[in-house]
Design an enzyme around this catalytic site. Structure first.
Site, PDB file in Angstrom:
ATOM      1  N   LEU A 150      23.466  20.849  94.322  1.00 35.46           N
ATOM      2  CA  LEU A 150      23.010  21.383  95.698  1.00 35.46           C
ATOM      3  C   LEU A 150      21.628  21.689  95.598  1.00 35.46           C
ATOM      4  O   LEU A 150      21.327  22.745  96.529  1.00 35.46           O
ATOM      5  CB  LEU A 150      23.761  22.368  96.372  1.00 35.46           C
ATOM      6  CG  LEU A 150      25.503  22.104  96.579  1.00 35.46           C
ATOM      7  CD1 LEU A 150      26.102  23.250  97.116  1.00 35.46           C
ATOM      8  CD2 LEU A 150      25.701  20.811  97.264  1.00 35.46           C
ATOM      9  N   CYS A 186      32.058  21.342  97.082  1.00 36.23           N
ATOM     10  CA  CYS A 186      30.954  20.989  96.439  1.00 36.23           C
ATOM     11  C   CYS A 186      31.680  21.104  94.743  1.00 36.23           C
ATOM     12  O   CYS A 186      31.787  22.394  94.312  1.00 36.23           O
ATOM     13  CB  CYS A 186      29.713  21.309  96.408  1.00 36.23           C
ATOM     14  SG  CYS A 186      28.465  20.496  94.983  1.00 36.23           S
TER      15      CYS A 186
END
Lengths: 313, 281
Positions: free
Chosen positions: A73, A130
């Site tokens: 990320l 994620c």
């Protein structure tokens, strides 16, 4: 011309083709390859409260049938998104779904709160899934109650539609989908990457610095279809299918199941112009079927019910 | 926000020819549709076969040589992706994405250049030297005497297309680990030896492209001697256009890219000032 328009959680889209978060920048970067109007909506890279430098290298690896990543990320945080990215999105007239992420339940709501008044943003997608943060623990997408809490927190600060992006790395994704629905999600995105691991047998090292990462590409398409199917059955929410789309056929498979839209990810790495023509190619195949509107085709999946075979002694 | 260059496109090209060079490499020549302006040396393209299977993710290659709309790439055949490219018959289509990245800085005649190439790292130098000799960005043509290319390889067969570099008319110093051609030792040893013997300009500008230990040594040498140095990096790339964040290169906090901990090799590079990036693992 087949009418490809669709309403996703109250959001009218010209067509059902979206970019998948983290595979298309913020959309702006790709204008040379894909004109903004070609997509139903751009889905942004995950935006977090604080800047994140991402994971160490190597972050990506190709395998025989797919792609492993552990980007972590990387993004410049919500302040930079507001100051640098959003003003440029305003000029484009493209539909924008901003993907938000966080390390704590509260983070999701705080990022969304900062962004909700921005007119450039049409909807939010909450990245519950994620695999490359929090040490791969997937804290928000493996427990229905936690998913519910995140969604409730986000829905508490915005009136815009909110999609929950789910992980395939669970035993029963339908239960997580129900948690997100209970928290007020307006739709679901199924799915994020499948946890995977690559080994370089020669150097005896992992292919990714984080050892385990997210696996994507053609290989996960049937997994993603199964997840989308279970989400459709478990909730009444619209589902955005995501996983292994490389052409119009895979997109249509999700739409046939009943998905309202689809997202394309890894295939954009193989061909950054793919999304420019994908909606038209979906329309051309529907025309071959004699279908006039996407709505007429969507959810037309039929499961045959043959008589069971009798056992013989 | 790093964006791909405005002239980058995803195109179908035609494979014109494959020429084997050295012990394990090819020069792949392809033709782009339409006319192609002169492409800056040091930029790159992503190449793959159009079937999306071999390989599924395209591979980045420096532009080796340009002749109008025909481009050449110097490719070491090393894994499934490069094997698939090397096995493609002439006349077949290849998908190319590019031109990508920023190339070399203006290779002008303000002071001499010493280029250090390791093996397949010679690829971005041919066009770089050629464009410099012709005059880049409106600068005067650079004299061949202002150029030295130190070309190192494990053995003679890894000094790919050496004759073509020699035909540019610049000073080319081959170096091999096994002593089968030129200097007996690696490119950095050769650079130090030549320098120590006074056979190199006192204050050259350095360019490098090659294996990581060579790049680390060259960057250290540039730092110690306070010399300008630009490095063309090779990384794993997922997309080449700045959207996958896979090709991250750590930046130095005090360098020109220091505002963020990593740069993207594809859109910020692949050529970086040596003091802008951190090569050590």
């Amino acid at each position: 011309m087949v009418d490809l328009s669709v309403s996703l959680a109250g959001l009218p889209l010209a067509n059902p083709i979206l970019s998948a978060s983290g595979t298309f920048g913020h959309g702006l970067e790709m204008e040379g390859f894909v004109p903004p109007q070609a997509l139903g909506a751009w889905v942004s890279k995950t935006v977090t409260l604080k800047p994140r430098p991402g994971n160490p290298m190597p972050r990506i690896a190709e395998t025989r049938a797919g792609f492993l990543n552990s980007i972590g990320l990387e993004n410049r945080g919500v302040d930079a998104y507001i100051e640098e990215t959003l003003p440029r999105l305003a000029e484009r007239g493209a539909r924008v779904i901003t993907n938000v992420g966080g390390e704590e339940v509260d983070d999701f709501a705080r990022v969304t709160e900062r962004l909700t008044e921005r007119p450039e943003i049409d909807a939010f997608e909450v990245n519950l899934s994620c695999p490359n943060v929090s040490g791969g623990r997937l804290p928000f997408s493996t427990d229905p109650e936690v998913a519910e809490r995140v969604l409730r927190a986000v829905k508490g600060v915005t009136d815009k539609p909110v999609l929950a992006k789910l992980s395939p790395n669970v035993t029963r994704i339908g239960e997580i989908a129900q948690g997100a629905e209970a928290g007020g999600a307006d739709g679901l995105t199924a799915v994020n990457t499948v946890l995977g691991l690559g080994v370089d047998w020669r150097t005896r090292r992992p292919l990714l610095n984080t050892v385990v990462g997210g696996y994507s590409g053609s290989a996960i398409h049937p997994i993603a279809l199964r997840c989308a199917w279970e989400c459709l059955q478990a909730t009444g929410l619209p589902v955005v299918g995501c996983g292994g789309i490389g052409g119009p056929e895979e997109a249509l498979a999700f739409l046939c199941l009943g998905c309202h839209a689809v997202q394309v990810g890894t295939a954009s790495f193989s061909d950054p112009s793919l999304l420019a023509g994908l909606a038209a190619r979906v329309g051309a195949l529907l025309e071959e079927l004699g279908v006039e509107t996407l709505e007429e085709y969507r959810g037309s999946f039929q499961v045959p019910q043959p008589a069971p075979l009798a056992a013989r002694s | 926000m790093a964006a791909p260059p405005p002239d980058a496109r995803s195109l179908e090209s035609e494979l014109v020819s494959l020429r084997p060079v050295g012990s394990d490499a090819i020069v792949l020549r392809l033709r782009l549709p339409g006319s192609v302006p002169l492409l800056r040396a040091g930029r790159f393209f992503m190449l793959r076969r159009p079937d999306r299977l071999s390989p599924p993710i395209p591979r980045p290659f420096s532009l080796y040589r340009q002749e109008g709309s025909e481009l050449e790439f110097l490719i070491k055949v090393i894994g499934p992706g490069t094997r698939a490219l090397a096995a493609t018959p002439p006349g077949q289509p290849l998908t190319v994405i590019g031109p990508l990245g920023r190339g070399w800085p203006t290779l002008d005649d303000a002071s001499p250049w010493v280029a250090v190439a390791g093996g397949i790292g010679s690829a971005p130098f041919y066009e770089g030297i050629r464009q410099s000799l012709a005059g880049m960005d409106g600068a005067a043509p650079v004299s061949p005497r202002s150029w030295t290319l130190i070309y190192g390889g494990r053995e003679e067969g890894m000094l790919y297309d050496l004759e073509c570099f020699e035909e540019l008319g610049v000073r080319v110093l081959p170096a091999t680990d096994d002593g089968s051609r030129g200097f007996h030792g690696n490119a950095i040893d050769c650079l130090r030896a030549e320098w120590g013997a006074g056979r190199l300009p006192l204050r050259p500008r350095l360019l490098g492209c090659g294996p990581e230990p060579m790049m680390i040594a060259l960057a250290a040498l540039a730092r110690d001697q306070d010399l300008e140095c630009h490095l063309s990096l090779e990384t794993y790339m997922g997309c080449g256009v700045g959207i996958c964040n896979g090709c991250a290169v750590p930046t130095t906090p005090e360098g020109p890219l220091g505002a963020w901990p990593v740069a993207k090799c594809c859109t910020d590079g692949p050529v970086f000032p040596a003091d802008a990036i951190r090569l050590e693992p």
